[in-house]
Design an enzyme around this catalytic site. Structure first.
Site, PDB file in Angstrom:
ATOM      1  N   ASP A 197     112.438  26.358 -84.254  1.00 13.17           N
ATOM      2  CA  ASP A 197     112.642  25.217 -84.948  1.00 13.17           C
ATOM      3  C   ASP A 197     112.725  24.049 -84.237  1.00 13.17           C
ATOM      4  O   ASP A 197     111.641  23.819 -83.835  1.00 13.17           O
ATOM      5  CB  ASP A 197     114.183  25.526 -85.301  1.00 13.17           C
ATOM      6  CG  ASP A 197     114.675  24.958 -86.767  1.00 13.17           C
ATOM      7  OD1 ASP A 197     114.799  23.719 -86.832  1.00 13.17           O
ATOM      8  OD2 ASP A 197     114.849  25.668 -87.702  1.00 13.17           O
ATOM      9  N   HIS A 235     118.826  20.840 -86.880  1.00 12.81           N
ATOM     10  CA  HIS A 235     118.627  22.023 -87.699  1.00 12.81           C
ATOM     11  C   HIS A 235     118.659  23.387 -87.008  1.00 12.81           C
ATOM     12  O   HIS A 235     119.369  24.260 -87.365  1.00 12.81           O
ATOM     13  CB  HIS A 235     117.044  21.882 -88.527  1.00 12.81           C
ATOM     14  CG  HIS A 235     116.964  22.686 -89.409  1.00 12.81           C
ATOM     15  ND1 HIS A 235     116.026  23.715 -89.157  1.00 12.81           N
ATOM     16  CD2 HIS A 235     117.476  22.674 -90.882  1.00 12.81           C
ATOM     17  CE1 HIS A 235     115.783  24.410 -90.411  1.00 12.81           C
ATOM     18  NE2 HIS A 235     116.481  23.779 -91.553  1.00 12.81           N
ATOM     19  N   SER A 407     117.107  27.712 -95.590  1.00 12.96           N
ATOM     20  CA  SER A 407     117.391  27.472 -94.022  1.00 12.96           C
ATOM     21  C   SER A 407     118.535  28.251 -93.598  1.00 12.96           C
ATOM     22  O   SER A 407     118.510  28.491 -92.456  1.00 12.96           O
ATOM     23  CB  SER A 407     117.606  26.081 -93.731  1.00 12.96           C
ATOM     24  OG  SER A 407     116.177  25.287 -93.298  1.00 12.96           O
TER      25      SER A 407
END
Ligand SMILES: *[C@@H]1O[C@H](CO)[C@@H](O)[C@H](O)[C@H]1NC(C)=O
Ligand SMILES: *[C@@H]1O[C@H](CO)[C@@H](O)[C@H](O)[C@H]1NC(C)=O
Ligand SMILES: *[C@@H]1O[C@H](CO)[C@@H](O)[C@H](O)[C@H]1NC(C)=O
Ligand SMILES: *[C@@H]1O[C@H](CO)[C@@H](O)[C@H](O)[C@H]1NC(C)=O
Length: 722
Positions: A197, A235, A407
């Site tokens: 990520d 994230h 996600s």
């Protein structure tokens, strides 16, 4: 003495090889990936010398692949194309034209030409992330049941009661269902998940104790630790928290709160294909699961698959990762639902080597961003109906309350897989998929998207086989007997009306599409299954060659001998590309455990619009499943070229066995009513323009010209945040 120093230097150098990737210098050097045949007559060094490159290090975990580099030539001499590739081409030309020449040069060319099996220049690509999700109004839940669980299990994490995906006080039937596993001591011990990520905040008090540094790397900034640097590098940390946030007094807890997480940072800048490939195999003997909440743009008009080296890394992962049991790749299905996007237009999510996870919200509803397609295996909790996922955020003691999209669904699934592997570390990558198929819980049974499979399980393009439930999954895992090795059957390639496509995508032949559609069938026989050592069906992949001046008008369906239909492509209103489907591969999991004997039919049709047309040129199909005799199991090789019709090397690179049984190539047109996806799909498509469109922070819109477009698309991996 001198020699001694050299040897020492070499040893030092090779130990660096073994541990960490070298820093890249893209400003001053061009980088290439070279596949070298160690059994050939020319050594790697000799090949490198001849090509004018220096060897940097092994290319990720791809055996016999090397990262090599050459100093960039001065600007003035760059016009004539890439120097190294030019050299390679002339070596190959020389080798071909001088087969019998005894000259020193010709001999060298022949040896180098046969030793270098693959060489490609690595280009930097931009992977830009999406805007963070909007904060929707909606009350966060703070109900007694979660408090009871906290009291019983001594959970003092301050935000635990807001983690409805762990304990859902309002709709208890919709959650990950893991707290009773914790009571039994099933908390993920011994399992490592790698979050590929935009970084992972290993300094967070919620993650530090569960951080696995050795399995972490930063391919954007070329450092060992995946430090979040950019303002929106949160994230990966949020995804990591969902899986392995420590049970302590910070924020909430992870689903597998005694498992470990590593971070591999690739989304915060430019990387090459080989670095992306390496990231998917990074530390893959230690990490069991690779959680990937990103992919090509979810804009309803992209169609993009991982490049050759990345595909190879995924196959390498399932074949050689985790001591041969296989890396478990978990991919988010995509957030393009509102734009009519479908996960079968994304080569990461429709890969049979990944587990594709879509989203379900806290009310058990299908969030309209979550992409539907026949590659979806399961759904897991995420944002929707005004509620998000609460998880660790970047910072020493921070909590995020706005995490969501597919996600967040993928890491919730990865957390459950970590729990399962902590009690059954012997399960292989396909066992993990079988357990999804068998243990998922049907939700919203009245949704018209559900259909019964031939194996008697309800399947839905939106929900896959249903909601992943920790308890059900881990209980099923405890009793599970591992499946036998993988087998596959390459069906012959059917050319419709002599349809062909060459390597430049120039076409000939084919039959013009209509609204009713062109049907074409192929027969799977007992002798085919037998001769391919094939016992039981799992996935099916279908490759199609179709031209069209408006790709989104094309729809593709596969109908099984038992009458079960897989919609492979539904209409995509936003997709106006004129590039068609040059051997694009779809997949379906809807025929899992179906008896494949008999006639399989493909139907390809368009909207019959004035001034928009295309041709169906051909198709092929591969059945994937388990072997009859494990002793005869084979390893799958990724083919280099897949887009010509007929394929140059068979449809999966298994050159030894293109199915030769003659098959009828007739295609007929029937006047049948056009069938579309279930009503709720249509509704979603027609309401899409009213839904708020998410903002792409990803630079200029796609260009019209195909070449340009391809480049743009290739360079755009994005985070899946709603
Ligand atoms: C959670 O597990 C219980 C016990 O097996 C089961 O009855 C329930 O349906 C599960 N809930 C979900 C959402 O899967
Ligand atoms: C990682 O895997 C390697 C190879 O299997 C092993 O030697 C090493 O001990 C592992 N490291 C950890 C920390 O588990
Ligand atoms: C395909 O090619 C064959 C052999 O050249 C020819 O006989 C046949 O008519 C062609 N079919 C079509 C539909 O063009
Ligand atoms: C189709 O093309 C013709 C000629 O360019 C044009 O006159 C006509 O309006 C077009 N029809 C539609 C539906 O766009």
């Amino acid at each position: 003495m001198r020699l001694h120093a050299l040897v020492l230097l070499f040893l030092l150098h090779s130990s660096v090889f073994a541990s960490r990737p070298a820093k890249r210098y893209y400003n001053t050097h061009d980088y290439y990936v070279l596949e070298h045949d160690p059994t050939a007559d020319a050594s790697l060094d000799e090949c490198a010398r001849t090509l004018g490159v220096e060897v940097v290090e092994p290319a990720g975990e791809l055996r016999n692949h090397w990262l090599v580099r050459a100093q960039k030539p001065p600007l003035s001499s760059r016009e004539a194309g890439d120097r190294v590739l030019r050299t390679w081409n002339s070596i190959r030309a020389e080798a071909r034209s001088s087969v019998s020449s005894r000259s020193e040069d010709a001999y060298l060319s022949r040896r180098v030409s046969s030793a270098v099996k693959y060489l490609s220049l690595q280009t930097l690509r931009r992977r830009v992330k999406r805007a963070p999700p909007p904060i929707s109004p909606g009350t966060l839940i703070d109900a007694p049941t979660a408090k009871e669980v906290a009291a019983q299990q001594g959970i003092v994490d301050p935000e635990f009661t807001k983690q409805w995906h762990l304990v859902n006080d309002d709709f208890p039937q919709f959650m990950m269902n893991v707290t009773s596993l914790w009571e039994k001591g099933i908390t993920g011990q011994g399992v490592i998940t790698t979050i590929v990520d935009d970084g992972l905040d290993y300094n967070s008090d919620d993650l530090a104790a569960n951080f696995f540094a050795e399995g972490s790397h930063d391919y954007n900034d070329h450092t060992d630790l995946p430090t979040p640097v950019l303002f929106d590098d949160h994230h990966g940390t949020r995804c990591a928290g969902q899986i392995a946030a420590v049970k302590n007094d910070v924020c909430g807890v992870g689903i597998a709160y005694e498992s470990k997480v590593a971070g591999v940072r690739i989304l915060s800048g430019q990387i090459t294909d080989i670095d992306e490939a390496a990231s998917l195999n990074y530390g893959y003997q230690n990490a069991s699961i690779f959680s990937c909440s990103w992919g090509p743009p979810d804009d309803g008009r992209s169609m993009e698959a991982p490049g050759y080296l990345i595909k190879k890394a995924m196959v390498n992962g399932v074949e050689n990762g985790r001591g041969g049991l296989g890396s478990v790749f978990v991919f988010a299905s995509g957030n393009g639902g509102r734009s009519g996007d479908q996960c079968n237009f994304d080569g990461y999510t429709n890969s049979i080597f990944s587990i594709t996870v879509a989203a379900i919200d806290y009310k058990g509803l299908h969030p309209d961003y979550s992409e539907a397609c026949a590659a979806n295996l399961v759904v897991a909790s995420s944002s929707g109906s005004g509620n998000h996922i609460t998880t660790t955020d970047v910072g020493k003691n921070k909590c995020a309350h706005t995490h969501g999209g597919t996600s967040a669904a993928a890491p919730n699934a990865a957390g459950v897989f970590a729990l399962a592997l902590s009690v059954r570390p012997d399960l292989n990558w396909r066992d993990m998929q079988h357990l999804c198929v068998r243990s998922a819980v049907q939700v919203n049974p009245d949704d018209p998207d559900w259909e019964m499979t031939a194996a008697g399980r309800p399947y839905s393009y939106k929900y896959g086989y249903g909601a992943l439930s920790g308890v059900e999954y881990v209980n099923a895992a405890l009793d599970w007997q591992s499946v036998k090795p993988q087998a596959w059957v390459n069906m012959p390639t059917i050319q419709i009306a002599n349809g062909t496509m060459d390597i430049f995508h120039a076409t000939d032949g084919g039959e013009t599409l209509t609204q009713e559609g062109i049907y074409s069938s192929m027969e799977v026989t007992q002798s085919m299954l037998q001769s391919h050592n094939f016992e039981k069906l799992e996935h099916i992949t279908v490759s199609v060659w179709i031209t069209h001046d408006r790709r989104g008008d094309v729809e593709v369906e596969l109908i099984s001998p038992n009458g079960v239909k897989s919609v492979l492509a539904a209409k995509r209103n936003g997709d106006a590309a004129n590039t068609g489907y040059p051997g694009w591969t779809f997949s379906t999991v809807k025929h899992w455990d179906e008896d494949p004997l008999g006639e399989w039919t493909i139907r390809v049709f368009d909207q019959g619009r004035e001034n928009h047309s295309g041709k169906f040129l051909g198709w092929t199909m591969t059945l994937w499943g388990s072997v009859i005799d494990p002793a005869l199991a084979k390893q799958y090789d990724v083919p280099v070229l897949q887009d010509t019709l007929p394929p140059l090397f068979g449809n999966d690179g298994d050159t030894s066995e293109p199915e030769s049984t003659p098959v009828s190539t007739t295609s007929t047109q029937y006047a049948k009513p056009t069938e579309h996806l279930p009503g709720d799909h249509v509704q979603r498509l027609s309401t899409m323009s009213q839904s708020p469109r998410k903002q792409h922070l990803r630079g200029p819109p796609l260009a019209r010209r195909p070449q340009h477009q391809r480049q743009m698309r290739a360079g755009s991996l994005i985070c899946r945040t709603s």
